[in-house]
Enzyme design. Structure first.
Site, PDB file in Angstrom:
ATOM      1  CE  LYS A 173     -14.170 -27.882  16.045  1.00 57.01           C
ATOM      2  NZ  LYS A 173     -14.077 -26.739  16.917  1.00 57.01           N
ATOM      3  CB  CYS A 282     -25.448 -25.978  29.207  1.00 57.64           C
ATOM      4  SG  CYS A 282     -24.412 -26.582  30.531  1.00 57.64           S
ATOM      5  CD  GLU A 379     -29.134 -23.045  25.070  1.00 52.03           C
ATOM      6  OE1 GLU A 379     -28.864 -23.493  23.943  1.00 52.03           O
ATOM      7  OE2 GLU A 379     -28.565 -23.425  26.110  1.00 52.03           O
TER       8      GLU A 379
HETATM    9  P1  NAD Z   1     -22.068 -25.199  18.838  1.00 53.59           P
HETATM   10  O1  NAD Z   1     -22.971 -26.357  18.829  1.00 53.59           O
HETATM   11  O2  NAD Z   1     -22.216 -24.151  17.802  1.00 53.59           O
HETATM   12  O3  NAD Z   1     -20.517 -25.633  18.762  1.00 53.59           O
HETATM   13  C1  NAD Z   1     -19.969 -26.587  19.627  1.00 53.59           C
HETATM   14  C2  NAD Z   1     -18.761 -27.211  18.972  1.00 53.59           C
HETATM   15  O4  NAD Z   1     -19.192 -27.949  17.831  1.00 53.59           O
HETATM   16  C3  NAD Z   1     -17.715 -26.216  18.465  1.00 53.59           C
HETATM   17  O5  NAD Z   1     -16.434 -26.719  18.773  1.00 53.59           O
HETATM   18  C4  NAD Z   1     -17.942 -26.229  16.953  1.00 53.59           C
HETATM   19  O6  NAD Z   1     -16.799 -25.922  16.206  1.00 53.59           O
HETATM   20  C5  NAD Z   1     -18.349 -27.666  16.727  1.00 53.59           C
HETATM   21  N1  NAD Z   1     -19.088 -27.893  15.478  1.00 53.59           N
HETATM   22  C6  NAD Z   1     -19.828 -27.010  14.770  1.00 53.59           C
HETATM   23  N2  NAD Z   1     -20.329 -27.587  13.663  1.00 53.59           N
HETATM   24  C7  NAD Z   1     -19.899 -28.874  13.668  1.00 53.59           C
HETATM   25  C8  NAD Z   1     -20.100 -29.991  12.805  1.00 53.59           C
HETATM   26  N3  NAD Z   1     -20.812 -29.891  11.680  1.00 53.59           N
HETATM   27  N4  NAD Z   1     -19.537 -31.173  13.142  1.00 53.59           N
HETATM   28  C9  NAD Z   1     -18.816 -31.295  14.275  1.00 53.59           C
HETATM   29  N5  NAD Z   1     -18.576 -30.274  15.117  1.00 53.59           N
HETATM   30  C10 NAD Z   1     -19.123 -29.075  14.830  1.00 53.59           C
HETATM   31  O7  NAD Z   1     -22.235 -24.648  20.292  1.00 53.59           O
HETATM   32  P2  NAD Z   1     -21.798 -23.230  20.778  1.00 53.59           P
HETATM   33  O8  NAD Z   1     -22.740 -22.274  20.140  1.00 53.59           O
HETATM   34  O9  NAD Z   1     -20.329 -23.077  20.646  1.00 53.59           O
HETATM   35  O10 NAD Z   1     -22.138 -23.380  22.357  1.00 53.59           O
HETATM   36  C11 NAD Z   1     -23.351 -23.135  22.879  1.00 53.59           C
HETATM   37  C12 NAD Z   1     -24.187 -24.385  23.054  1.00 53.59           C
HETATM   38  O11 NAD Z   1     -23.534 -25.360  23.867  1.00 53.59           O
HETATM   39  C13 NAD Z   1     -25.467 -24.068  23.778  1.00 53.59           C
HETATM   40  O12 NAD Z   1     -26.567 -24.712  23.189  1.00 53.59           O
HETATM   41  C14 NAD Z   1     -25.222 -24.606  25.168  1.00 53.59           C
HETATM   42  O13 NAD Z   1     -26.382 -24.852  25.913  1.00 53.59           O
HETATM   43  C15 NAD Z   1     -24.429 -25.813  24.893  1.00 53.59           C
HETATM   44  N6  NAD Z   1     -23.712 -26.269  26.099  1.00 53.59           N
HETATM   45  C16 NAD Z   1     -24.091 -27.427  26.741  1.00 53.59           C
HETATM   46  C17 NAD Z   1     -23.445 -27.834  27.902  1.00 53.59           C
HETATM   47  C18 NAD Z   1     -23.828 -29.101  28.639  1.00 53.59           C
HETATM   48  O14 NAD Z   1     -22.992 -29.626  29.360  1.00 53.59           O
HETATM   49  N7  NAD Z   1     -25.033 -29.614  28.523  1.00 53.59           N
HETATM   50  C19 NAD Z   1     -22.408 -27.066  28.396  1.00 53.59           C
HETATM   51  C20 NAD Z   1     -22.064 -25.899  27.747  1.00 53.59           C
HETATM   52  C21 NAD Z   1     -22.713 -25.521  26.592  1.00 53.59           C
END
Ligand code: NAD
Length: 487
Positions: A173, A282, A379
């Site tokens: 997704k 991240c 963050e």
């Molecule tokens: P997010 O958590 O809002 O969304 C991530 C994904 O989850 C999206 O595809 C979203 O549609 C989906 N999602 C949202 N609600 C959901 C639900 N209820 N059930 C299942 N899926 C759902 O994250 P974001 O704001 O898009 O990205 C930023 C975050 O990602 C930051 O916290 C960042 O640190 C983290 N991140 C971590 C890494 C790592 O490898 N550790 C890498 C990149 C980003």
């Protein structure tokens, strides 16, 4: 406007609905995206399930799977520039980085191509004379992969690569924010010749598409990258299907600089750690922990670098800082800076959005000494650095570990024994010493605490996409003795 489609069961299709994708550099719609909802999710998971248990995929040898992955790696390398332009257009990430990063994504697929036929089972020296017992390593099953907007091709490659090497099938997704590159990548999966249903790529909103996917009864494992709050939803959803999870979450990574460090080099690494990718990383080194005797000098160097950064169109190769991916993200950063200043943090530079269109924010530094700034805990996922100073090594370590996150840490010192002591004491999944933000397919990546669990990259990641099956084979021709006693 460009139109994109989902890729389900080897076919491109429009979603149940559609939505517009915004170009963050201008704030205007530029493409129409398919919105997958429950029925599309169901079709995609069913396709993955059939591909795993019925279709030709399950009959391929590991070497044949590896060959498909090599083909995919070549296609990614050939198409890297086009994919980079799409990612830049849809997420605002600068072309300078997307083109380099996606070319390197090909190396991840190549690495896992090589691993496909090196995943071995084992023979157990069992304590019974008439039994041969093996452990088979089989694919973990149908994997749901959910990724955030930043670096979607990279963040999906570290899941798709090892999962394919292990023989899994999957539904990926893409984030609703900037899904274009991943939807386009589906064309390469198709061209590489993977059987229908092995890799399905959809996009849609979290509460509808993401939730339906993560609680689907035919999903066996969920590989999630995103924020901790969303991860909690995913884990709650997994209470429905009892799927295993791997979680790559956010961070509030410490960046420790001692007075004996090469300050110029440390400052460049700090810029890489907080202003590269407009801070939407991240592993952003968002908490500078600097030895007090060099604090003023180091902040002066950093301030000069922050103010010299070239802000501009992300499609321009000269640009160093582009826009944030969404207006929501910029507003979040702005509000957190306001709250931090109100809590006593002092502004060294930046602290506002520049004039003009697009979701830009100035590279910013907050001096947080003596304050209870929320920026030290929350963050940003943006170009804002929070600085604290220390006197002793013990104080530096305590500040570094004063977080519920634990993804990465940077450490700058020329003192080898101190580097070893601190490297052991820091609670984080990755410690970079005299460098920052370096990654490789060969090196595991992942965090502790609120930064999640599970590792991506390396051989272990491929093993994480397998489950073991214990096979007992009796070698005796004698009838089975006393059936009422467990043997
Ligand atoms: P997010 O958590 O809002 O969304 C991530 C994904 O989850 C999206 O595809 C979203 O549609 C989906 N999602 C949202 N609600 C959901 C639900 N209820 N059930 C299942 N899926 C759902 O994250 P974001 O704001 O898009 O990205 C930023 C975050 O990602 C930051 O916290 C960042 O640190 C983290 N991140 C971590 C890494 C790592 O490898 N550790 C890498 C990149 C980003």
């Amino acid at each position: 406007m460009q139109r994109f489609q989902c890729y389900i069961d080897g076919e491109f299709s429009d979603g149940e609905a559609r939505f517009e994708s915004i170009d963050p550099a201008t704030g205007t719609a530029w493409a129409e995206m398919p919105e997958a909802r429950e029925a599309d999710v169901d079709r995609a998971v069913e396709a993955a399930h059939n591909a795993l248990y019925v279709g030709p995929w399950s009959k391929l040898t590991a070497t044949q799977r590896g060959k498909l992955l090599y083909k995919l790696a070549d296609l990614v390398a050939e198409n890297a520039q086009r994919l980079a332009e799409l990612e830049t257009r849809d997420t605002g990430k600068i072309i300078r980085e997307t083109s380099a990063q996606i070319a390197y994504v090909a190396e991840y697929y190549r690495y896992y191509a090589g691993i496909a036929d090196k995943i071995e089972g084992s023979y157990l020296p069992i304590d019974k004379p008439d039994m041969d017992v093996w452990l088979r390593r089989e694919p973990i099953g149908v994997v749901a992969m959910v990724v955030p907007w930043n670096s979607q091709l990279f963040l999906s490659a570290v899941k798709i690569g090892p999962a394919l090497a292990a023989g899994c099938t999957m539904v990926v997704k893409a984030s609703e924010d900037g899904p274009a590159p991943l939807l386009e990548f589906a064309r390469l999966i198709d061209r590489a010749g993977f059987p229908a249903g092995v890799v399905n790529i959809i996009t849609g909103f979290g509460p509808s598409c993401g939730a339906a996917l993560s609680r689907h009864p035919k999903v066996d494992h969920i590989a999630f990258t995103g924020g901790p709050e969303t991860a909690r939803h995913v884990v709650r959803n997994s209470a429905e299907n009892l799927a295993s999870t791997s979680l790559e979450l956010g961070g509030k990574s410490p960046f420790i600089v001692f007075a004996d460090a090469d300050l110029e080099s440390a400052a460049n690494a700090q810029v890489a750690g907080i202003f590269a990718a407009t801070g939407q990383s991240c592993v952003a080194g968002s908490r500078l922990i600097i030895e007090r005797s060099v604090k003023a000098r180091f902040l002066e160097i950093l301030k000069a670098k922050a103010e010299a950064v070239r802000i501009g169109s992300p499609l321009d190769m000269a640009t160093e800082v582009g826009p944030l991916a969404t207006r929501r993200q910029r507003d979040h950063i702005d509000a957190l800076v306001e709250r931090s200043l109100a809590a006593g943090a002092k502004l060294v530079t930046g602290g506002s959005a520049p004039d003009g269109a697009g979701y830009y924010y100035l590279p910013s530094i907050l001096d947080c000494d003596g304050s209870a700034s929320p920026s030290l805990e929350e963050e940003f996922f943006g170009p804002v650095l929070s600085a604290l100073s220390f006197e002793t090594e013990a104080e530096a370590l305590a500040l570094a570990n004063d977080t519920r996150y634990g993804l990465a840490a940077g450490l700058f010192t020329r003192d080898l024994t101190r580097a070893h002591r601190l490297m052991k004491g820091i609670r984080a999944g990755i410690v970079w010493v005299n460098t920052y933000r370096a990654v490789s397919p060969i090196a595991p990546f992942g965090g502790f605490g609120l930064s999640g669990h599970g590792r991506e990259g390396g051989m272990a990641a491929a093993l994480d996409y397998t489950r073991t099956k214990t096979v007992w084979l009796r070698t005796s021709d004698e009838p089975i003795p006393d059936p009422f006693v467990m043997r």
